[in-house]
Scaffold this active site. Structure first.
Site, PDB file in Angstrom:
ATOM      1  N   GLY A  98       2.215   2.398  10.827  1.00 26.43           N
ATOM      2  CA  GLY A  98       3.172   3.489  10.688  1.00 26.43           C
ATOM      3  C   GLY A  98       3.835   3.885  11.998  1.00 26.43           C
ATOM      4  O   GLY A  98       4.478   4.931  12.083  1.00 26.43           O
TER       5      GLY A  98
ATOM      6  N   GLY B  89       2.836  -1.000   4.266  1.00 27.20           N
ATOM      7  CA  GLY B  89       2.845   0.409   3.894  1.00 27.20           C
ATOM      8  C   GLY B  89       4.269   0.899   3.715  1.00 27.20           C
ATOM      9  O   GLY B  89       4.910   0.680   2.681  1.00 27.20           O
ATOM     10  N   GLY B  90       4.804   1.560   4.750  1.00 28.32           N
ATOM     11  CA  GLY B  90       6.115   2.211   4.676  1.00 28.32           C
ATOM     12  C   GLY B  90       7.208   1.343   4.069  1.00 28.32           C
ATOM     13  O   GLY B  90       7.990   1.815   3.228  1.00 28.32           O
TER      14      GLY B  90
ATOM     15  N   ASN C  71       0.870  -1.179   0.000  1.00 27.30           N
ATOM     16  CA  ASN C  71       0.000   0.000   0.000  1.00 27.30           C
ATOM     17  C   ASN C  71       0.906   1.229   0.000  1.00 27.30           C
ATOM     18  O   ASN C  71       1.480   1.576   1.028  1.00 27.30           O
ATOM     19  CB  ASN C  71      -0.895  -0.023   1.251  1.00 27.30           C
ATOM     20  CG  ASN C  71      -1.713   1.252   1.397  1.00 27.30           C
ATOM     21  OD1 ASN C  71      -1.814   2.034   0.449  1.00 27.30           O
ATOM     22  ND2 ASN C  71      -2.285   1.455   2.571  1.00 27.30           N
ATOM     23  N   TRP C  72       1.003   1.865  -1.149  1.00 25.66           N
ATOM     24  CA  TRP C  72       1.913   3.015  -1.255  1.00 25.66           C
ATOM     25  C   TRP C  72       1.324   4.279  -0.643  1.00 25.66           C
ATOM     26  O   TRP C  72       2.018   5.299  -0.536  1.00 25.66           O
ATOM     27  CB  TRP C  72       2.262   3.260  -2.723  1.00 25.66           C
ATOM     28  CG  TRP C  72       3.331   2.347  -3.255  1.00 25.66           C
ATOM     29  CD1 TRP C  72       4.028   1.401  -2.549  1.00 25.66           C
ATOM     30  CD2 TRP C  72       3.835   2.305  -4.593  1.00 25.66           C
ATOM     31  NE1 TRP C  72       4.936   0.777  -3.378  1.00 25.66           N
ATOM     32  CE2 TRP C  72       4.838   1.313  -4.630  1.00 25.66           C
ATOM     33  CE3 TRP C  72       3.542   3.006  -5.757  1.00 25.66           C
ATOM     34  CZ2 TRP C  72       5.547   1.003  -5.806  1.00 25.66           C
ATOM     35  CZ3 TRP C  72       4.246   2.709  -6.927  1.00 25.66           C
ATOM     36  CH2 TRP C  72       5.241   1.717  -6.943  1.00 25.66           C
ATOM     37  N   LYS C  73       0.045   4.264  -0.312  1.00 25.48           N
ATOM     38  CA  LYS C  73      -0.600   5.469   0.230  1.00 25.48           C
ATOM     39  C   LYS C  73      -0.340   6.641  -0.741  1.00 25.48           C
ATOM     40  O   LYS C  73      -0.333   6.438  -1.949  1.00 25.48           O
ATOM     41  CB  LYS C  73      -0.110   5.746   1.647  1.00 25.48           C
ATOM     42  CG  LYS C  73      -0.205   4.484   2.521  1.00 25.48           C
ATOM     43  CD  LYS C  73       0.047   4.718   3.954  1.00 25.48           C
ATOM     44  CE  LYS C  73      -0.048   3.375   4.696  1.00 25.48           C
ATOM     45  NZ  LYS C  73      -0.050   3.527   6.137  1.00 25.48           N
TER      46      LYS C  73
ATOM     47  N   HIS D 257      -9.568   1.340   4.741  1.00 24.00           N
ATOM     48  CA  HIS D 257      -8.255   1.463   5.380  1.00 24.00           C
ATOM     49  C   HIS D 257      -8.379   2.411   6.572  1.00 24.00           C
ATOM     50  O   HIS D 257      -9.166   3.364   6.539  1.00 24.00           O
ATOM     51  CB  HIS D 257      -7.230   1.996   4.365  1.00 24.00           C
ATOM     52  CG  HIS D 257      -5.849   2.008   4.939  1.00 24.00           C
ATOM     53  ND1 HIS D 257      -5.392   3.056   5.704  1.00 24.00           N
ATOM     54  CD2 HIS D 257      -4.864   1.090   4.901  1.00 24.00           C
ATOM     55  CE1 HIS D 257      -4.159   2.768   6.107  1.00 24.00           C
ATOM     56  NE2 HIS D 257      -3.824   1.581   5.627  1.00 24.00           N
TER      57      HIS D 257
ATOM     58  N   GLU E 283      -6.720   4.826   7.572  1.00 23.69           N
ATOM     59  CA  GLU E 283      -6.583   6.264   7.276  1.00 23.69           C
ATOM     60  C   GLU E 283      -7.855   6.808   6.638  1.00 23.69           C
ATOM     61  O   GLU E 283      -8.232   7.955   6.863  1.00 23.69           O
ATOM     62  CB  GLU E 283      -5.352   6.500   6.394  1.00 23.69           C
ATOM     63  CG  GLU E 283      -4.080   6.382   7.226  1.00 23.69           C
ATOM     64  CD  GLU E 283      -2.915   5.722   6.500  1.00 23.69           C
ATOM     65  OE1 GLU E 283      -2.871   5.747   5.264  1.00 23.69           O
ATOM     66  OE2 GLU E 283      -2.045   5.156   7.196  1.00 23.69           O
TER      67      GLU E 283
ATOM     68  N   SER F 285       3.167  -1.846  10.404  1.00 19.38           N
ATOM     69  CA  SER F 285       4.607  -1.853  10.663  1.00 19.38           C
ATOM     70  C   SER F 285       5.300  -3.161  10.286  1.00 19.38           C
ATOM     71  O   SER F 285       6.239  -3.586  10.953  1.00 19.38           O
ATOM     72  CB  SER F 285       4.906  -1.479  12.126  1.00 19.38           C
ATOM     73  OG  SER F 285       4.500  -0.143  12.367  1.00 19.38           O
TER      74      SER F 285
ATOM     75  N   GLU G 199      -5.595  -4.782  10.387  1.00 15.56           N
ATOM     76  CA  GLU G 199      -4.553  -3.790  10.646  1.00 15.56           C
ATOM     77  C   GLU G 199      -4.890  -3.037  11.926  1.00 15.56           C
ATOM     78  O   GLU G 199      -5.683  -2.091  11.903  1.00 15.56           O
ATOM     79  CB  GLU G 199      -4.476  -2.795   9.486  1.00 15.56           C
ATOM     80  CG  GLU G 199      -4.084  -3.423   8.175  1.00 15.56           C
ATOM     81  CD  GLU G 199      -3.464  -2.407   7.217  1.00 15.56           C
ATOM     82  OE1 GLU G 199      -2.326  -2.615   6.820  1.00 15.56           O
ATOM     83  OE2 GLU G 199      -4.115  -1.395   6.924  1.00 15.56           O
TER      84      GLU G 199
HETATM   85  P1  PGA Z   1       2.650   0.523   7.640  1.00 18.30           P
HETATM   86  O1  PGA Z   1       1.208   0.715   6.975  1.00 18.30           O
HETATM   87  O2  PGA Z   1       3.214  -0.753   7.093  1.00 18.30           O
HETATM   88  O3  PGA Z   1       3.423   1.731   7.235  1.00 18.30           O
HETATM   89  O4  PGA Z   1       2.423   0.432   9.120  1.00 18.30           O
HETATM   90  C1  PGA Z   1       0.379  -0.390   6.716  1.00 18.30           C
HETATM   91  C2  PGA Z   1      -0.912   0.091   6.139  1.00 18.30           C
HETATM   92  O5  PGA Z   1      -1.388   1.161   6.522  1.00 18.30           O
HETATM   93  O6  PGA Z   1      -1.507  -0.577   5.251  1.00 18.30           O
END
Ligand code: PGA
Length: 249
Positions: free
Chosen positions: A174, A234-235, A9-11, A96, A98, A213, A168
């Site tokens: 994050g 994500g990150g 997930n590149w956001k 998600h 966010e 994470s 999640e």
């Molecule tokens: P993260 O994000 O790996 O940066 O914690 C995961 C996500 O939000 O899908």
């Protein structure tokens, strides 16, 4: 046996030019494998470049990070499931954390979005997860089941069998704080049980991913945990070398 699903997930990162450079490195380091599925969720405007980059790599599926539930019309700034599909998405990330906590998306909206995705032939990947205060208050089970039931309420069993679920925990996203594999397993088992009630014998087809994470150091242990069928990253998916390492886990 479900194949592990590794999803990036590149956001709001990697526009078209970054993505082209990323894919040159990533594809050189991750060769096609039939024992896993790889899904990548770039920003919507990056999708055409990702389609071009993966033309010779049908093993890599592309997804969209968010959709609107109407098929078309006067909804400035939104992307419908059918437009996303036309642009090359095959999966839609829905609910998600966010979206829920930064943009105020509700359970009812996730229900409409999952249904819209299924209608347009996109596989919904429904995200669920509790906040830290909910975990501390012993409400993890209640929150996760509420989000799950709401999200799938309009899906029939055939559509449910096409979906994916991502657990999640919000406190792990994050933050560098990952759930212990056994804590993830416990919630995944809960989700699996609920899916069995909802989709009967089709439930076993639904992959349940863990996210929050995930990095190159913990991916393998999390993937090995009971009932964890994949990872949503994500990150750590923003770096092509790191993402290739995780995709190979
Ligand atoms: P993260 O994000 O790996 O940066 O914690 C995961 C996500 O939000 O899908």
């Amino acid at each position: 046996m479900r194949k592990p699903v590794l999803a990036a997930n590149w956001k709001m990162n990697h526009g078209p030019s970054d993505a082209r450079a990323f894919m040159r490195t990533f594809l050189a380091r991750y060769s096609r494998r039939s024992d896993r599925s790889v899904i990548m969720f770039p920003p919507a405007v990056t999708l055409p470049d990702m389609v071009a980059a993966t033309k010779e790599r049908p093993d890599i599926l592309l997804g969209i990070q968010n959709i609107y539930w109407e098929d078309k019309g006067a909804f400035t700034g939104e992307t419908s499931a059918s437009i996303a599909r036309d642009a090359g998405a095959r999966v839609a990330l829905i609910g998600h954390s966010e979206r829920r906590h930064v943009f105020g998306e509700t359970d009812d909206q996730t229900r409409r979005k999952c249904a819209a995705a299924a209608r347009a032939g996109l596989r919904p990947m429904l995200c669920v997860g509790e906040r830290l205060e909910e975990r501390r208050a012993g409400e993890t089970e209640k929150v996760v089941l509420r989000q799950l039931h709401a999200g799938v309420a309009d899906l029939d069993p055939a559509h449910m069998a096409q979906m994916l679920v991502a657990y999640e925990p919000v406190w792990a996203i994050g933050t560098g704080q990952t759930a212990e594999p056994r804590d993830a397993s416990a919630v995944h088992a809960l989700i699996r049980g609920a899916l069995k009630q909802l989709a009967a014998d089709r439930a076993s087809e639904i992959p349940i991913l863990y996210g929050g994470s995930v990095n190159t150091g913990n991916a393998q242990a999390l993937l090995a945990a009971q009932d964890v069928d994949g990872l949503l990253v994500g990150g750590a998916s923003l770096d092509p070398e790191g993402w290739a390492t995780i995709a190979r886990s």
